[in-house]
Scaffold this motif. Structure first.
Motif, PDB file in Angstrom:
ATOM      1  N   GLU A 249       0.162   5.400  -0.111  1.00  0.00           N
ATOM      2  CA  GLU A 249      -0.160   6.033  -1.380  1.00  0.00           C
ATOM      3  C   GLU A 249       0.460   5.243  -2.517  1.00  0.00           C
TER       4      GLU A 249
ATOM      5  N   GLU B 236      -4.998   6.383  -2.386  1.00  0.00           N
ATOM      6  CA  GLU B 236      -4.438   6.462  -1.039  1.00  0.00           C
ATOM      7  C   GLU B 236      -5.425   5.925  -0.016  1.00  0.00           C
TER       8      GLU B 236
ATOM      9  N   GLY C 199       4.004  12.881  -0.981  1.00  0.00           N
ATOM     10  CA  GLY C 199       2.560  12.764  -0.808  1.00  0.00           C
ATOM     11  C   GLY C 199       1.799  13.725  -1.684  1.00  0.00           C
TER      12      GLY C 199
ATOM     13  N   ARG D  63      -0.311   5.776   6.682  1.00  0.00           N
ATOM     14  CA  ARG D  63      -0.905   6.020   5.368  1.00  0.00           C
ATOM     15  C   ARG D  63      -0.150   5.257   4.273  1.00  0.00           C
TER      16      ARG D  63
END
Length: 701
Positions: free
Chosen positions: A461, A443, A135, A459
């Motif tokens: 990305e 993202e 990340g 999430r």
């Protein structure tokens, strides 16, 4: 299994000592970061934070030992000095990584033909290590698919200076350190540190001597504005055995001495080589100087915050056994961050938006002589070889953190402009060129705070990794070296996570899935017009998935921690591979090479009194695949799969009333023998440390 049973028995004993404790204290959910950008990630991302109290006075000798305790990080398995986060595997670990020191990038620009490690700061000088696994693509750009490691030293906290002197002694180790922090005026503070560390390594006559000095000044203009300047200098000397055959290790054990070797140091007036016999040990010489200047400012009652980091570092290292190869490197640049808080007195209170602009230039160069034979004159001549690299990065990003009631939303985009330049003079050919490589990361994330202590998030990305110094060129025997036509590797990263205090335990759970359909690889190819060569081409598709769990409990005087990771990956050829004849690998389904599937760390700390405590750690590293081709059926089972191992460490700490601290312990108490690195077919190996002892004394005043 014997080690496991011993650890469980010791844990039960510690638990019985604390049985009946009435109060249960839970670990804090979050610790504020020293960096605004990492703080912005935390609402929708599980960040791994290692505080000074987690490693100080516990016998850790360097940064990589601290990192290797984290189950989802493997140090040294993919290669000497390599750090692998979330199972990148051999060939990808070094590229999918960014390492920062006090927020400034120090990641190696190139790892061929020489590598180095990231043990550049003594443990005593480290305040905190933050890891962003898979990340931070918006904030850091290329290489974040594996993860980010940010090492914070005591120079980052100049307004909280420390004064101490210490001495550590142990098996093959002797260290002196001193730290002096002082407020010169009400507004001006300073910090000076010095460390002298001498280590004897595993084999006969191997050692590493380190000297480290750092200093900094912090000027507090007023409550909202400050300036700081930081400087550090690392100098190392020594020699070591990089790797050896398993046969030689069994034959000589720790008494192994590499054979001397004959190298060419020049030519005489008749064009004949002049030889010199040198040791077969690899050098351990390294120097690194770092300069940092930081301005922090708050405006409009703290609603607007600006941070500017200006950095410059230079150094060199030589860890070859040839005696005449030194890699020089340099990094300079600045990072600008501007944060706005908004939504005050509304449903969006607590929201913020971060604007960033990065500019930095990294360079590396290696020069040495090659000696070629002229068939006409029947004499040798010198061909100076040069490998020079420059990588300039210009980037702009926006990260919006929108808070609405019990929800956190994160949206970000980053635009990178990378200019990779090279000047290569190789043995057979040469070339100069620049590769312009624009790319974009973005993202999306959402978190739901379902109660005061608990949240879940999901999430996505989109990340990329640009080529390293070796991959940036295509080399053919009949043509000049040219910039590669290969594209940046693009990753899609999906992650879900949970953090809560459940019952008597703090619980952190994360599951992730990463995939790329255009992974770059360096392949031998033949072109009728260009000849034989190596080309960087995007012909692989790779998937990685995993699960991480971190739990902690506090029962009165007993603190327990349990961390576990499951990592599994696979690799195949993609559609582009049909254009290449050299597809001779039948990729195994047993997992990516040198990635343990299961890893576990258990820790217990018992405070007998406010001053006296004992700690114990059990670490398990699982079995892993050491091959990539299913056709390697001729290999023995122990060559294809490297066995798991486990170790146990114990320690004691006593803190006296007036600032004196004594510590002692045993690492690998059951003397487990295992390999830190294993080469193909188990031909070359690097043994890990066996049982060692340590003791330390420190006075803080």
């Amino acid at each position: 299994m014997k080690n496991t049973h011993k650890f469980l028995i010791l844990s039960v004993l510690l638990t019985n000592l604390s049985y009946g404790a009435e109060t249960i204290k839970l670990k804090e959910s979050y610790i504020n970061s020293d960096y605004v950008e990492i703080q912005k990630l935390k609402p929708t991302k599980n960040i791994i934070v290692i505080e000074k109290k987690d490693f100080i006075d516990k016998g850790y000798k360097n940064v990589t030992e601290i990192l290797d305790d984290i189950p989802s990080i493997n140090v040294g398995k993919s290669g000497w000095g390599s750090i692998d986060i979330r199972g990148q595997g051999e060939g990808s670990a070094d590229k999918n990584l960014q390492v920062l020191l006090d927020g400034a990038p120090i990641t190696n620009l190139i790892n061929h033909p020489m590598q180095t490690n990231y043990d550049i700061v003594p443990v005593e000088n480290i305040e905190r290590i933050e890891i962003v696994p898979s990340g931070g693509s918006i904030l850091y750009g290329s290489g974040s698919a594996g993860g980010i490691i940010n090492i914070t030293t005591n120079l980052k906290r100049l307004d909280r200076g420390t004064k101490s002197v210490g001495f550590n002694y142990g098996t093959n180790l002797k260290e002196y350190n001193v730290s002096l922090g002082h407020n010169l005026t009400d507004k001006l503070s300073m910090q000076l540190t010095y460390t002298n560390l001498k280590r004897n390594l595993y084999f006969k006559d191997t050692y590493r001597d380190t000297q480290y000095f750092s200093g900094g000044l912090n000027y507090k203009i007023n409550d909202n504005h400050s300036l700081s300047f930081r400087y550090s200098n690392l100098a190392e000397d020594g020699q070591f055995v990089r790797s050896l055959t398993s046969r030689n290790l069994k034959k000589a054990e720790k008494n192994y001495v590499p054979k001397t070797q004959k190298i060419t140091i020049g030519l005489d007036n008749k064009g004949k080589k002049i030889y010199k016999e040198i040791s077969g040990y690899s050098n351990a010489e390294r120097k690194l100087e770092s300069y940092n200047f930081t301005y922090n400012g708050k405006f409009n009652d703290g609603k607007i915050e600006y941070n500017g980091d200006f950095f410059y570092n230079k150094g060199n290292f030589d860890n070859s056994s040839l005696g005449n190869q030194t890699m020089y490197h340099k990094t300079k640049g600045l990072k600008n961050k501007l944060s706005f808080n908004y939504g005050e007195s509304s449903s969006f209170e607590g929201s913020s938006i971060l604007f960033g602009a990065d500019y930095y230039v990294q360079s590396a160069d290696l020069h040495y002589d090659d000696y070629k034979f002229n068939r006409k004159t029947r004499k040798y001549y010198v061909r100076p070889l040069a490998f020079e690299y420059d990588k300039k990065t210009v980037a702009f990003y926006v990260l919006n953190n929108l808070k609405y009631k019990d929800f956190d939303f994160s949206q970000g985009i980053r635009k990178d402009y990378t200019y990779w330049s090279f000047n290569k003079v190789a043995s057979q050919n040469q070339g100069i060129g620049t590769s312009k490589r624009p790319n974009t990361n973005y993202e999306l994330a959402i978190a739901y705070n379902y109660r005061d202590t608990g949240k879940v998030y999901i999430r996505y990305e989109r990340s990329f990794t640009s080529p390293d110094g070796l991959e940036i060129t295509d080399d053919f025997s009949k043509s000049d070296i040219k910039p590669t036509k290969g594209k940046d590797t693009k990753y899609n990263i999906y992650e879900i996570g949970l953090r809560d205090n459940i019952g008597f335990s703090t619980v952190i759970l994360t599951a992730f899935y990463n995939k790329t359909d255009n992974e770059m690889s360096r392949n031998f190819v033949f072109d009728p017009s260009l000849g034989f060569g190596r080309e960087s081409i995007n012909i692989l598709k790779t998937k990685r998935k995993g699960f991480e769990a971190s739990l902690s409990q506090k029962f009165g005087n007993l603190t327990l921690e349990e961390t576990y990771s499951y990592l599994k990956g696979s690799r195949k050829y993609n559609e582009n591979a049909k254009n290449y004849a050299d597809k001779d690998i039948d990729w195994t389904d047993s997992g990516l090479k040198k990635v343990p599937k299961h890893s576990l760390t258990l820790k217990a700390n018992y405070a007998f009194t406010d001053r006296f405590s004992a700690n114990i750690k059990y670490k398990y590293s699982g079995k892993y695949s050491n091959f990539i081709n299913e056709s390697d059926i001729h290999l023995k089972e122990e060559e294809k799969f490297i066995d798991s191992y486990s170790t146990v460490d114990v320690g004691l700490v006593y803190k006296f009333e007036k600032g004196l601290t004594l510590s002692a312990g045993i690492k690998n108490i059951f003397n487990k023998r295992y390999y830190e690195y294993v080469g193909d077919a188990k031909y070359t190996v690097q043994p890990a440390e066996e049982r060692t002892y340590y003791m330390g004394i420190k006075y803080t005043f």
